[in-house]
Write a protein that holds these residues in place. Structure first.
Motif, mmCIF file in Angstrom:
data_model
loop_
_atom_site.group_PDB
_atom_site.id
_atom_site.type_symbol
_atom_site.label_atom_id
_atom_site.label_comp_id
_atom_site.label_asym_id
_atom_site.label_seq_id
_atom_site.Cartn_x
_atom_site.Cartn_y
_atom_site.Cartn_z
ATOM 1 N N ALA A 138 -3.412 78.682 -4.216
ATOM 2 C CA ALA A 138 -2.927 79.221 -5.486
ATOM 3 C C ALA A 138 -1.435 79.543 -5.409
ATOM 4 N N GLN A 139 -0.998 80.086 -4.282
ATOM 5 C CA GLN A 139 0.428 80.353 -4.102
ATOM 6 C C GLN A 139 1.241 79.068 -4.186
ATOM 7 N N LYS A 140 0.731 78.017 -3.553
ATOM 8 C CA LYS A 140 1.446 76.741 -3.568
ATOM 9 C C LYS A 140 1.531 76.144 -4.961
ATOM 10 N N LEU A 141 0.480 76.333 -5.739
ATOM 11 C CA LEU A 141 0.426 75.719 -7.063
ATOM 12 C C LEU A 141 1.110 76.563 -8.139
ATOM 13 N N LEU A 142 0.979 77.892 -8.040
ATOM 14 C CA LEU A 142 1.431 78.766 -9.119
ATOM 15 C C LEU A 142 2.784 79.419 -8.871
ATOM 16 N N VAL A 143 3.094 79.695 -7.611
ATOM 17 C CA VAL A 143 4.300 80.457 -7.312
ATOM 18 C C VAL A 143 5.432 79.573 -6.804
ATOM 19 N N GLN A 144 5.155 78.805 -5.779
ATOM 20 C CA GLN A 144 6.229 78.086 -5.102
ATOM 21 C C GLN A 144 6.998 77.111 -5.989
ATOM 22 N N PRO A 145 6.322 76.316 -6.853
ATOM 23 C CA PRO A 145 7.105 75.386 -7.689
ATOM 24 C C PRO A 145 8.079 76.096 -8.626
ATOM 25 N N ARG A 146 7.626 77.186 -9.244
ATOM 26 C CA ARG A 146 8.503 77.890 -10.173
ATOM 27 C C ARG A 146 9.624 78.605 -9.439
ATOM 28 N N MET A 147 9.327 79.181 -8.268
ATOM 29 C CA MET A 147 10.376 79.817 -7.485
ATOM 30 C C MET A 147 11.393 78.782 -7.011
ATOM 31 N N THR A 148 10.923 77.604 -6.640
ATOM 32 C CA THR A 148 11.839 76.540 -6.227
ATOM 33 C C THR A 148 12.772 76.163 -7.373
ATOM 34 N N THR A 149 12.220 76.067 -8.569
ATOM 35 C CA THR A 149 13.025 75.686 -9.729
ATOM 36 C C THR A 149 14.113 76.711 -10.018
ATOM 37 N N ILE A 150 13.745 77.979 -10.005
ATOM 38 C CA ILE A 150 14.739 79.002 -10.340
ATOM 39 C C ILE A 150 15.770 79.171 -9.226
ATOM 40 N N LEU A 151 15.356 78.988 -7.977
ATOM 41 C CA LEU A 151 16.314 79.065 -6.872
ATOM 42 C C LEU A 151 17.249 77.870 -6.878
ATOM 43 N N ASP A 152 16.752 76.711 -7.296
ATOM 44 C CA ASP A 152 17.631 75.554 -7.467
ATOM 45 C C ASP A 152 18.695 75.843 -8.521
ATOM 46 N N ARG A 153 18.285 76.485 -9.615
ATOM 47 C CA ARG A 153 19.243 76.841 -10.666
ATOM 48 C C ARG A 153 20.265 77.847 -10.144
#
Length: 226
Positions: A138-153
């Motif tokens: 669940a962490q991999k699916l729900l948290v990590q992708p969105r955190m990656t996106t905002i950290l990329d920004r």
């Protein structure tokens, strides 16, 4: 005069930093969390129906919670402060985005990640492998992708200028401080994010941040879920 009711290891540190950066007069009241459950004490909860940090009171009878509402209220009293870029300025859009992304995107993701971590660690021993596998996915699916996106920004914007909304510190940086410190603590921000690491270093070197930390009296502003 504004009184900041500051709960240890909480997001109210951002208000403490803001007041120090403004150089305005204020009263500071410190509250410790309950030792048995790490929650705010009853005296703090009695200040506001939400029972959450931050909370300020004003001599006009106002009691106000919610970080960004408090920041806006304080900055309304300092209309000439550069901490809030004026409407129509080149910095305004980036300021608004990061000012609200801190609460709307970054903190909910980290809170969810923290809850998943606590549930894994506190699950019954005989069920822990299954629960850990499910929650880890669940962490991999729900948290990590969105955190990656905002950290990329974040990396993109910090490659363009010194602070989040340009080359001058703004309230967007102040409201992001807790999120960024927490992201580093939780392993989302590390040397693979050089812009974020640089931002954290310059944040910690800012005189008003250092004076806020001295008044806070702790080595970190961040509450740990672990």
């Amino acid at each position: 005069m504004i009184t900041l009711h500051h709960l240890e290891y909480s997001q109210s540190f951002r208000i403490l930093w803001l007041l120090e950066e403004l150089g305005t007069e204020y009263e500071l009241k410190l509250y410790n969390r309950n030792a048995d459950n790490n929650l705010a004490p009853d005296a703090y909860k009695a200040l506001s129906p939400l029972g959450t940090a931050p909370v300020i009171t004003d001599e006009n009878g106002l009691v106000l919670a919610e970080s960004n509402a408090v920041i806006d209220y304080i900055l309304d009293q300092h209309p000439d402060s550069p901490l809030r870029p004026a409407g129509g300025s080149p910095e305004r859009a980036d300021y608004l985005f990061w000012f609200h992304a801190s609460i709307g995107s970054m903190m909910p993701m980290q809170f969810m990640d923290g809850i998943f971590t606590v549930l894994q660690k506190r699950s019954p021993f005989f069920l822990r492998p299954v629960i850990s596998a499910v929650l880890g996915q669940a962490q991999k699916l729900l948290v990590q992708p969105r955190m990656t996106t905002i950290l990329d920004r974040l990396e993109h914007d910090l490659a363009r200028h010194k602070w989040l909304a340009g080359d001058q510190l703004t309230a967007a940086d102040i409201t992001m401080s807790y999120c960024m410190a927490s992201a580093k603590q939780r392993g989302f921000v590390n040397d693979s994010r050089p812009g974020c690491m640089r931002w954290l270093e310059q944040m910690e070197a800012t005189p008003s941040y250092q004076s806020a930390m001295a008044k806070d009296g702790r080595e970190t502003m961040v509450f740990s879920f672990d």
